[in-house]
Scaffold this motif. Structure first.
Motif, PDB file in Angstrom:
ATOM      1  N   LEU A   1      -2.883  -4.379   8.920  1.00  0.00           N
ATOM      2  CA  LEU A   1      -2.478  -5.008   7.650  1.00  0.00           C
ATOM      3  C   LEU A   1      -1.078  -5.592   7.794  1.00  0.00           C
ATOM      4  O   LEU A   1      -0.211  -4.976   8.423  1.00  0.00           O
ATOM      5  CB  LEU A   1      -2.481  -3.965   6.523  1.00  0.00           C
ATOM      6  N   SER A   2      -0.864  -6.734   7.149  1.00  0.00           N
ATOM      7  CA  SER A   2       0.479  -7.308   7.262  1.00  0.00           C
ATOM      8  C   SER A   2       1.326  -7.047   6.019  1.00  0.00           C
ATOM      9  O   SER A   2       2.493  -7.418   5.976  1.00  0.00           O
ATOM     10  CB  SER A   2       0.394  -8.799   7.587  1.00  0.00           C
ATOM     11  N   VAL A   3       0.750  -6.376   5.003  1.00  0.00           N
ATOM     12  CA  VAL A   3       1.537  -6.059   3.797  1.00  0.00           C
ATOM     13  C   VAL A   3       2.361  -4.788   4.055  1.00  0.00           C
ATOM     14  O   VAL A   3       2.007  -3.991   4.921  1.00  0.00           O
ATOM     15  CB  VAL A   3       0.621  -5.842   2.556  1.00  0.00           C
ATOM     16  N   PRO A   4       3.466  -4.594   3.286  1.00  0.00           N
ATOM     17  CA  PRO A   4       4.241  -3.361   3.471  1.00  0.00           C
ATOM     18  C   PRO A   4       3.456  -2.114   3.049  1.00  0.00           C
ATOM     19  O   PRO A   4       2.700  -2.150   2.070  1.00  0.00           O
ATOM     20  CB  PRO A   4       5.477  -3.554   2.595  1.00  0.00           C
ATOM     21  N   ILE A   5       3.644  -1.053   3.786  1.00  0.00           N
ATOM     22  CA  ILE A   5       2.916   0.209   3.546  1.00  0.00           C
ATOM     23  C   ILE A   5       3.922   1.354   3.559  1.00  0.00           C
ATOM     24  O   ILE A   5       4.757   1.436   4.469  1.00  0.00           O
ATOM     25  CB  ILE A   5       1.886   0.472   4.667  1.00  0.00           C
ATOM     26  N   ILE A   6       3.827   2.207   2.564  1.00  0.00           N
ATOM     27  CA  ILE A   6       4.654   3.422   2.564  1.00  0.00           C
ATOM     28  C   ILE A   6       3.742   4.641   2.649  1.00  0.00           C
ATOM     29  O   ILE A   6       2.794   4.767   1.868  1.00  0.00           O
ATOM     30  CB  ILE A   6       5.532   3.528   1.287  1.00  0.00           C
ATOM     31  N   GLU A   7       4.043   5.510   3.588  1.00  0.00           N
ATOM     32  CA  GLU A   7       3.297   6.772   3.739  1.00  0.00           C
ATOM     33  C   GLU A   7       4.012   7.843   2.912  1.00  0.00           C
ATOM     34  O   GLU A   7       5.225   8.013   3.047  1.00  0.00           O
ATOM     35  CB  GLU A   7       3.287   7.159   5.220  1.00  0.00           C
ATOM     36  N   VAL A   8       3.262   8.494   2.059  1.00  0.00           N
ATOM     37  CA  VAL A   8       3.854   9.519   1.180  1.00  0.00           C
ATOM     38  C   VAL A   8       3.223  10.876   1.478  1.00  0.00           C
ATOM     39  O   VAL A   8       1.999  10.976   1.648  1.00  0.00           O
ATOM     40  CB  VAL A   8       3.615   9.156  -0.310  1.00  0.00           C
TER      41      VAL A   8
ATOM     42  N   VAL B   1       0.841  -1.201   0.000  1.00  0.00           N
ATOM     43  CA  VAL B   1       0.000   0.000   0.000  1.00  0.00           C
ATOM     44  C   VAL B   1       0.871   1.245   0.000  1.00  0.00           C
ATOM     45  O   VAL B   1       1.861   1.329   0.745  1.00  0.00           O
ATOM     46  CB  VAL B   1      -0.908   0.030   1.271  1.00  0.00           C
ATOM     47  N   ILE B   2       0.485   2.196  -0.852  1.00  0.00           N
ATOM     48  CA  ILE B   2       1.071   3.542  -0.820  1.00  0.00           C
ATOM     49  C   ILE B   2      -0.061   4.447  -0.373  1.00  0.00           C
ATOM     50  O   ILE B   2      -1.125   4.447  -0.990  1.00  0.00           O
ATOM     51  CB  ILE B   2       1.562   3.956  -2.222  1.00  0.00           C
ATOM     52  N   ILE B   3       0.150   5.173   0.712  1.00  0.00           N
ATOM     53  CA  ILE B   3      -0.935   6.017   1.202  1.00  0.00           C
ATOM     54  C   ILE B   3      -0.454   7.415   1.551  1.00  0.00           C
ATOM     55  O   ILE B   3       0.567   7.583   2.218  1.00  0.00           O
ATOM     56  CB  ILE B   3      -1.658   5.371   2.423  1.00  0.00           C
ATOM     57  N   ASN B   4      -1.173   8.403   1.027  1.00  0.00           N
ATOM     58  CA  ASN B   4      -1.014   9.775   1.484  1.00  0.00           C
ATOM     59  C   ASN B   4      -2.299  10.085   2.251  1.00  0.00           C
ATOM     60  O   ASN B   4      -3.333  10.354   1.639  1.00  0.00           O
ATOM     61  CB  ASN B   4      -0.840  10.732   0.311  1.00  0.00           C
TER      62      ASN B   4
ATOM     63  N   TYR C   1      10.245   1.050  -4.421  1.00  0.00           N
ATOM     64  CA  TYR C   1      10.692   0.373  -3.203  1.00  0.00           C
ATOM     65  C   TYR C   1       9.858  -0.885  -2.949  1.00  0.00           C
ATOM     66  O   TYR C   1      10.397  -1.970  -2.709  1.00  0.00           O
ATOM     67  CB  TYR C   1      10.604   1.321  -1.989  1.00  0.00           C
ATOM     68  N   LEU C   2       8.526  -0.721  -3.009  1.00  0.00           N
ATOM     69  CA  LEU C   2       7.641  -1.848  -2.676  1.00  0.00           C
ATOM     70  C   LEU C   2       7.846  -3.018  -3.637  1.00  0.00           C
ATOM     71  O   LEU C   2       7.881  -4.178  -3.218  1.00  0.00           O
ATOM     72  CB  LEU C   2       6.171  -1.403  -2.695  1.00  0.00           C
TER      73      LEU C   2
ATOM     74  N   GLY D   1       3.917   5.360  12.657  1.00  0.00           N
ATOM     75  CA  GLY D   1       4.339   4.215  13.469  1.00  0.00           C
ATOM     76  C   GLY D   1       3.734   2.896  13.006  1.00  0.00           C
ATOM     77  O   GLY D   1       4.149   1.830  13.461  1.00  0.00           O
ATOM     78  N   ALA D   2       2.758   2.975  12.103  1.00  0.00           N
ATOM     79  CA  ALA D   2       2.081   1.748  11.649  1.00  0.00           C
ATOM     80  C   ALA D   2       2.469   1.391  10.210  1.00  0.00           C
ATOM     81  O   ALA D   2       1.833   0.538   9.586  1.00  0.00           O
ATOM     82  CB  ALA D   2       0.568   1.922  11.755  1.00  0.00           C
ATOM     83  N   VAL D   3       3.483   2.056   9.659  1.00  0.00           N
ATOM     84  CA  VAL D   3       3.874   1.790   8.262  1.00  0.00           C
ATOM     85  C   VAL D   3       5.349   1.388   8.189  1.00  0.00           C
ATOM     86  O   VAL D   3       6.091   1.549   9.164  1.00  0.00           O
ATOM     87  CB  VAL D   3       3.602   3.025   7.353  1.00  0.00           C
ATOM     88  N   SER D   4       5.764   0.904   7.011  1.00  0.00           N
ATOM     89  CA  SER D   4       7.162   0.476   6.863  1.00  0.00           C
ATOM     90  C   SER D   4       8.092   1.678   6.751  1.00  0.00           C
ATOM     91  O   SER D   4       9.241   1.633   7.197  1.00  0.00           O
ATOM     92  CB  SER D   4       7.337  -0.358   5.596  1.00  0.00           C
ATOM     93  N   GLY D   5       7.616   2.739   6.113  1.00  0.00           N
ATOM     94  CA  GLY D   5       8.469   3.909   5.937  1.00  0.00           C
ATOM     95  C   GLY D   5       7.669   5.082   5.437  1.00  0.00           C
ATOM     96  O   GLY D   5       6.505   4.939   5.029  1.00  0.00           O
TER      97      GLY D   5
END
Ligand code: DQA
Length: 145
Positions: A91-98, A70-73, A137-138, A117-121
């Motif tokens: 969620l157990s999948v990787p997540i990037i906050e943008v 997931v990519i989330i803004n 990255y993902l 704090g709840a995302v990968s980066g």
């Protein structure tokens, strides 16, 4: 191999909303660029934008478990939505906050992300290119696993 690209409140107004901060591209323009990058990388994308916290959480609950990442803004939800944070943490999948802008160099209330704090980066301040960096990255990360 589907990646979710989720945008929160007011990001549908990109293009005319504070262009000095967020740039002049519309959300559709940005999604086109992400789509092009997705084609290059050979992955499927699913785009979602909502101004409603509940709709975003419903979307993540329904589609997050079966996606690749997931990519989330989260827009302003970043700074106060514990409910969104909890949905991301589930969620157990990787997540990037943008963030298009560098939230750490702006008003004090924007410097705190309750979702980070709840995302990968987190990627902040790279404008629309941040979404492409997140996707690269993902995809690379999932091909290494
Ligand atoms: C934003 C930063 C947030 O503080 C703001 O509320 C937004 C956009 C960004 O992309 O820079 O809506 O997430």
């Amino acid at each position: 191999m589907t990646y979710l690209v989720v945008n929160g409140p007011n990001l549908n107004a990109l293009g005319h909303r504070d262009p000095a901060i967020y740039g002049t591209l519309t959300l559709e323009d940005i999604q086109d660029r992400i789509t092009r990058k997705g084609k290059e990388l050979g992955v499927e994308l699913s785009f979602f934008q909502s101004n409603s916290e509940g709709a975003i959480i419903d979307h993540l609950q329904q589609n997050g478990p079966s996606c690749e990442g997931v990519i989330i803004n989260p827009g302003a939800l970043t700074h106060y939505s514990i409910a969104l944070r909890d949905a991301l943490a589930d969620l157990s999948v990787p997540i990037i906050e943008v963030h298009l802008s560098n939230i750490h160099a702006r008003e004090a209330f924007r410097r705190r992300s309750v979702t980070a704090g709840a995302v990968s980066g987190q990627i902040a301040g790279l404008g629309w290119r941040g979404y492409l960096a997140a996707l690269e990255y993902l995809v690379e990360e999932s091909s290494n696993n």
